[in-house]
Design a protein around this motif. Structure first.
Motif, PDB file in Angstrom:
ATOM      1  N   ASP A 146       0.313 -33.134 -27.061  1.00  0.00           N
ATOM      2  CA  ASP A 146      -0.065 -34.472 -27.536  1.00  0.00           C
ATOM      3  C   ASP A 146      -1.588 -34.486 -27.607  1.00  0.00           C
ATOM      4  O   ASP A 146      -2.278 -34.744 -26.615  1.00  0.00           O
ATOM      5  CB  ASP A 146       0.453 -35.548 -26.577  1.00  0.00           C
ATOM      6  CG  ASP A 146       0.158 -36.957 -27.063  1.00  0.00           C
ATOM      7  OD1 ASP A 146      -0.751 -37.129 -27.898  1.00  0.00           O
ATOM      8  OD2 ASP A 146       0.827 -37.904 -26.593  1.00  0.00           O
ATOM      9  N   ASP A 147      -2.139 -34.186 -28.796  1.00  0.00           N
ATOM     10  CA  ASP A 147      -3.584 -34.058 -28.930  1.00  0.00           C
ATOM     11  C   ASP A 147      -4.305 -35.386 -28.708  1.00  0.00           C
ATOM     12  O   ASP A 147      -5.415 -35.413 -28.165  1.00  0.00           O
ATOM     13  CB  ASP A 147      -3.931 -33.509 -30.321  1.00  0.00           C
ATOM     14  CG  ASP A 147      -3.490 -32.068 -30.496  1.00  0.00           C
ATOM     15  OD1 ASP A 147      -3.376 -31.362 -29.470  1.00  0.00           O
ATOM     16  OD2 ASP A 147      -3.240 -31.639 -31.639  1.00  0.00           O
ATOM     17  N   ALA A 148      -3.663 -36.481 -29.089  1.00  0.00           N
ATOM     18  CA  ALA A 148      -4.306 -37.793 -28.923  1.00  0.00           C
ATOM     19  C   ALA A 148      -4.502 -38.129 -27.451  1.00  0.00           C
ATOM     20  O   ALA A 148      -5.548 -38.656 -27.058  1.00  0.00           O
ATOM     21  CB  ALA A 148      -3.465 -38.872 -29.605  1.00  0.00           C
ATOM     22  N   GLN A 149      -3.488 -37.820 -26.629  1.00  0.00           N
ATOM     23  CA  GLN A 149      -3.568 -38.112 -25.193  1.00  0.00           C
ATOM     24  C   GLN A 149      -4.114 -36.942 -24.381  1.00  0.00           C
ATOM     25  O   GLN A 149      -4.284 -37.059 -23.162  1.00  0.00           O
ATOM     26  CB  GLN A 149      -2.178 -38.490 -24.668  1.00  0.00           C
ATOM     27  CG  GLN A 149      -1.577 -39.734 -25.307  1.00  0.00           C
ATOM     28  CD  GLN A 149      -2.393 -40.966 -25.002  1.00  0.00           C
ATOM     29  OE1 GLN A 149      -2.904 -41.150 -23.889  1.00  0.00           O
ATOM     30  NE2 GLN A 149      -2.545 -41.836 -26.013  1.00  0.00           N
ATOM     31  N   LYS A 150      -4.388 -35.830 -25.045  1.00  0.00           N
ATOM     32  CA  LYS A 150      -4.870 -34.620 -24.363  1.00  0.00           C
ATOM     33  C   LYS A 150      -3.890 -34.196 -23.264  1.00  0.00           C
ATOM     34  O   LYS A 150      -4.261 -33.920 -22.126  1.00  0.00           O
ATOM     35  CB  LYS A 150      -6.269 -34.845 -23.753  1.00  0.00           C
ATOM     36  CG  LYS A 150      -7.323 -35.290 -24.742  1.00  0.00           C
ATOM     37  CD  LYS A 150      -7.592 -34.220 -25.800  1.00  0.00           C
ATOM     38  CE  LYS A 150      -8.727 -34.624 -26.734  1.00  0.00           C
ATOM     39  NZ  LYS A 150      -8.937 -33.618 -27.806  1.00  0.00           N
ATOM     40  N   GLN A 151      -2.618 -34.124 -23.632  1.00  0.00           N
ATOM     41  CA  GLN A 151      -1.580 -33.773 -22.670  1.00  0.00           C
ATOM     42  C   GLN A 151      -0.672 -32.683 -23.248  1.00  0.00           C
ATOM     43  O   GLN A 151      -0.540 -32.538 -24.461  1.00  0.00           O
ATOM     44  CB  GLN A 151      -0.718 -35.000 -22.333  1.00  0.00           C
ATOM     45  CG  GLN A 151      -1.453 -36.082 -21.554  1.00  0.00           C
ATOM     46  CD  GLN A 151      -0.542 -37.263 -21.253  1.00  0.00           C
ATOM     47  OE1 GLN A 151       0.476 -37.481 -21.906  1.00  0.00           O
ATOM     48  NE2 GLN A 151      -0.915 -38.041 -20.248  1.00  0.00           N
ATOM     49  N   VAL A 152      -0.077 -31.922 -22.356  1.00  0.00           N
ATOM     50  CA  VAL A 152       0.937 -30.945 -22.742  1.00  0.00           C
ATOM     51  C   VAL A 152       2.119 -31.115 -21.801  1.00  0.00           C
ATOM     52  O   VAL A 152       1.956 -31.271 -20.592  1.00  0.00           O
ATOM     53  CB  VAL A 152       0.391 -29.501 -22.702  1.00  0.00           C
ATOM     54  CG1 VAL A 152      -0.107 -29.130 -21.322  1.00  0.00           C
ATOM     55  CG2 VAL A 152       1.443 -28.512 -23.182  1.00  0.00           C
ATOM     56  N   LYS A 153       3.320 -31.147 -22.378  1.00  0.00           N
ATOM     57  CA  LYS A 153       4.539 -31.393 -21.612  1.00  0.00           C
ATOM     58  C   LYS A 153       5.524 -30.242 -21.823  1.00  0.00           C
ATOM     59  O   LYS A 153       5.514 -29.581 -22.863  1.00  0.00           O
ATOM     60  CB  LYS A 153       5.211 -32.690 -22.061  1.00  0.00           C
ATOM     61  CG  LYS A 153       4.313 -33.925 -22.074  1.00  0.00           C
ATOM     62  CD  LYS A 153       4.166 -34.505 -20.690  1.00  0.00           C
ATOM     63  CE  LYS A 153       3.418 -35.848 -20.744  1.00  0.00           C
ATOM     64  NZ  LYS A 153       3.292 -36.455 -19.408  1.00  0.00           N
ATOM     65  N   LEU A 154       6.396 -30.048 -20.852  1.00  0.00           N
ATOM     66  CA  LEU A 154       7.513 -29.131 -21.031  1.00  0.00           C
ATOM     67  C   LEU A 154       8.546 -29.804 -21.929  1.00  0.00           C
ATOM     68  O   LEU A 154       8.964 -30.930 -21.675  1.00  0.00           O
ATOM     69  CB  LEU A 154       8.119 -28.769 -19.676  1.00  0.00           C
ATOM     70  CG  LEU A 154       7.249 -27.878 -18.788  1.00  0.00           C
ATOM     71  CD1 LEU A 154       7.849 -27.751 -17.396  1.00  0.00           C
ATOM     72  CD2 LEU A 154       7.076 -26.490 -19.414  1.00  0.00           C
ATOM     73  N   ASN A 155       8.927 -29.110 -22.974  1.00  0.00           N
ATOM     74  CA  ASN A 155       9.742 -29.700 -24.041  1.00  0.00           C
ATOM     75  C   ASN A 155      11.223 -29.369 -23.829  1.00  0.00           C
ATOM     76  O   ASN A 155      11.614 -28.199 -23.816  1.00  0.00           O
ATOM     77  CB  ASN A 155       9.268 -29.159 -25.387  1.00  0.00           C
ATOM     78  CG  ASN A 155       9.720 -30.001 -26.556  1.00  0.00           C
ATOM     79  OD1 ASN A 155      10.372 -31.024 -26.380  1.00  0.00           O
ATOM     80  ND2 ASN A 155       9.385 -29.569 -27.758  1.00  0.00           N
TER      81      ASN A 155
END
Length: 406
Positions: free
Chosen positions: A69-78
């Motif tokens: 999520d580039d807008a929130q500067k986050q990376v999640k396990l999908n």
């Protein structure tokens, strides 16, 4: 992680069907063990004189699927592994890759389409095959997705770490940090998680030392199983939700397989140190840097009696280690073996050992199998209980596949 085998049967245990909860499973534990021993003996007698098989081997790479999520500067396990497996479709060995589900629905496993052999060309093709597997998997990802070959996702268990977000806990894990819905939908994985907890009588307890510097906080918890100042985790997902590279070997005969097993006991700890790449758990920098202690604790189904905390009453053995741990016994008996090497007091089922030896199994292998069978089967399929022991090895594999000793 390395495993060896020297039988022609395909003995994978990721099968379909309805699984039993622990209350029902424990009623037939002895039946499963008895027939598991008979299934082993049938296979042993079938292949004990077999020789000159080709040395075959392969690797298994586990991948994390992540979403950015580039807008929130986050990376999640999908949580998209099952969907990706469906996109990949039926096995296509000619593509150079096979795909399998893993414990969590944010993981996927890839292997070569066919095993490697012992020729130089095979060794030279490993890297290109790994690149090909990554290319195949990446070709079905969305633009904001990626695959990672990390041993542990640093934020596993921290807040809302999955996409889509899921509430932590549930009837399977009862975890404070890990959601049931992050487990892959195959029944084996949730049953294994639930039955470990129910057999043990409480959740697994994973406490890893935190790395301390002048600004490190002292972690405190409400759980009685958590150690103050340690990184606490409470679900099998913290162990089986990590990734690794494994290799599996088919040896030329049983004696070579036993020798491989013993040699890897020496080599694997060295490789574990050389490839140490797991310093972060649940968002905290730890004072260890490999995943093994975590996965060992995550699979620890021992009861208080088996841990030695209470006198033996319902259980038979005080067991010193988790079912995922280091080996306790060398099993080959070649000219380089010395009996002094087996200097650990081995816990094993003497009745099973006697049965095996009476059937012609050598002492070393008999004790090894009898040591595995001090554990209970954890995943029993309702429609795979009464089986022909000469055609099926499910009950043996039930014990074998949930004892990872290295």
């Amino acid at each position: 992680v390395v495993s060896t085998q020297s039988t022609g049967n395909k003995m994978g245990f990721l099968t379909d069907g309805k699984t039993l909860d622990w209350k029902k499973a424990k009623e037939i534990v002895n039946y499963i063990k008895t027939h598991g021993v008979q299934q082993f003996l049938y296979n042993y007698k079938r292949v004990k004189h077999r020789a000159n098989d080709s040395l075959l081997w392969g690797d298994e790479i586990e991948y994390y699927i992540v979403k950015f999520d580039d807008a929130q500067k986050q990376v999640k396990l999908n949580l998209r592994a099952q969907e990706l497996l469906e996109l990949l479709g039926e096995d296509k060995p000619e593509s150079g890759a096979l795909w399998r589900p893993e414990y969590a629905n944010f993981m996927i496993e890839g292997t070569p389409g066919v095993p490697y052999g012992c020729f130089i060309d095979c060794f030279l093709s490993v890297q290109s095959n790994m690149k090909n597997r990554r290319k195949i998997l990446e070709s079905i990802l969305e633009n904001d997705e990626a695959i990672l070959t990390l041993t542990n996702f640093p934020l596993l268990g921290v807040g809302s770490f999955t996409f889509p977000p899921k509430d932590v806990g549930g009837p399977v894990t009862q975890s404070l940090y890990f959601p049931d819905e992050a487990i892959h939908p195959h029944h084996r994985f949730s049953t294994l998680t639930r039955n470990i907890r129910e057999r043990k009588g409480r959740k697994v307890s994973i406490n890893m030392p935190i790395f301390k510097d002048k600004n490190t906080p002292t972690l405190k918890y409400d759980s009685p199983d958590a150690k103050e100042g340690y990184i606490y985790m409470d679900s099998m997902g913290f162990g089986m939700g990590m990734c690794c590279l494994q290799t599996t070997f088919q040896c030329c005969n049983i004696e070579e397989a036993k020798y491989f097993y013993d040699q890897f006991h020496v080599i694997c700890p060295i490789m574990l140190a050389l490839t140490a790449a797991t310093p972060i758990f649940r968002g905290y920098l730890s004072d260890i840097d490999t995943r093994w202690d975590v996965i060992s604790a995550a699979m620890d189904d021992r009861t208080d009696e088996e841990l030695g905390l209470k006198p033996l009453n319902n259980d038979r053995f005080v067991i010193k280690k988790s079912r995922f741990s280091s080996i306790d016994f060398y099993i080959s008996r070649g000219p380089k073996f010395k009996k002094e090497y087996n200097d650990i007091d081995l816990v094993y089922d003497k009745d099973i050992c006697n049965t095996l030896e009476a059937a012609g199994v050598d002492e070393g292998l008999a004790k090894h199998i009898a040591h595995l069978f001090i554990r209970d089967p954890l995943v029993i399929y309702e429609d795979k209980i009464e089986l022909d022991d000469t055609n099926f090895s499910d009950h043996f594999e039930n014990i074998q596949s949930t004892n990872w000793q290295t």
